[in-house]
Design a protein around this motif. Structure first.
Motif, short mmCIF file in Angstrom:
data_model
loop_
_atom_site.label_atom_id
_atom_site.label_comp_id
_atom_site.label_asym_id
_atom_site.label_seq_id
_atom_site.Cartn_x
_atom_site.Cartn_y
_atom_site.Cartn_z
N TYR A 3 24.40 18.77 80.34
CA TYR A 3 25.63 18.20 80.87
C TYR A 3 25.38 17.88 82.33
CZ TYR A 3 27.30 20.72 76.79
OH TYR A 3 27.46 21.20 75.53
N SER A 23 39.70 30.73 70.15
CA SER A 23 40.34 30.06 69.01
C SER A 23 41.53 30.87 68.51
CB SER A 23 39.33 29.83 67.88
OG SER A 23 38.46 28.78 68.21
N LEU A 30 38.35 25.62 67.84
CA LEU A 30 37.67 24.83 68.86
C LEU A 30 36.33 24.34 68.33
CD1 LEU A 30 38.38 27.15 71.91
CD2 LEU A 30 39.48 24.98 71.38
N ASP A 33 30.58 22.65 69.84
CA ASP A 33 30.00 22.06 71.06
C ASP A 33 30.79 22.48 72.30
OD1 ASP A 33 27.98 20.81 69.69
OD2 ASP A 33 28.91 18.82 69.74
N TYR A 34 32.12 22.56 72.16
CA TYR A 34 32.94 22.94 73.31
C TYR A 34 32.77 24.41 73.64
CZ TYR A 34 36.89 23.58 76.41
OH TYR A 34 37.66 23.91 77.49
N THR A 35 32.76 25.28 72.64
CA THR A 35 32.57 26.71 72.93
C THR A 35 31.17 26.95 73.49
OG1 THR A 35 32.01 27.20 70.62
CG2 THR A 35 34.30 27.53 71.29
N PHE A 37 29.57 24.80 75.34
CA PHE A 37 29.67 24.33 76.72
C PHE A 37 30.25 25.43 77.61
CE2 PHE A 37 32.45 22.72 80.07
CZ PHE A 37 31.53 22.05 80.85
N LEU A 38 31.33 26.07 77.17
CA LEU A 38 31.95 27.13 77.96
C LEU A 38 31.01 28.31 78.17
CD1 LEU A 38 35.56 27.13 76.49
CD2 LEU A 38 34.86 26.37 78.78
N LEU A 55 37.26 20.21 84.69
CA LEU A 55 37.11 20.89 83.40
C LEU A 55 37.66 22.31 83.55
CD1 LEU A 55 33.52 19.59 82.93
CD2 LEU A 55 35.42 18.98 81.44
N PHE A 80 41.77 20.22 77.77
CA PHE A 80 40.61 20.96 78.26
C PHE A 80 40.19 20.53 79.66
CE2 PHE A 80 38.96 17.23 76.16
CZ PHE A 80 37.96 16.78 77.02
#
Length: 90
Positions: A3, A23, A30, A33-35, A37-38, A55, A80
């Motif tokens: 990223y 979630s 969720l 890919d998003y989890t 990323f976090l 973000l 988000f």
């Protein structure tokens, strides 16, 4: 997956236990890919091209969605991020 922002910084990872419980806490599933990323970057802010983005951190998701009154104005959406000027991304 990498990223990058054209300007700005991504934050350090969120605690895995916090992300793993999101979630259930938010009442939505969720995307993986998003989890992921976090777990790599707990939010951040900067530019993507000419557009500014903030973000949200994992611990801020519920608060921001409540403050933006998402359930009232955009049911079924989870914000988000925002542009820092009142527009949200879901």
């Amino acid at each position: 997956m990498g990223y990058s922002l054209t300007e700005g910084d991504l934050d350090k990872p969120a605690e895995a236990a916090l992300v793993d419980g999101l979630s259930a806490n938010l009442g939505v599933t969720l995307p993986k890919d998003y989890t992921n990323f976090l777990k790599e970057h707990d939010g951040g802010e900067g530019f993507i091209g000419d557009s500014y983005i903030v973000l949200f951190k994992a611990e801020e998701l519920a608060d921001f969605n409540r403050e933006y009154e998402v359930e009232k104005y955009a049911p079924g959406i989870l914000l988000f991020a925002s542009n820092g000027g009142g527009e949200g991304y879901g």
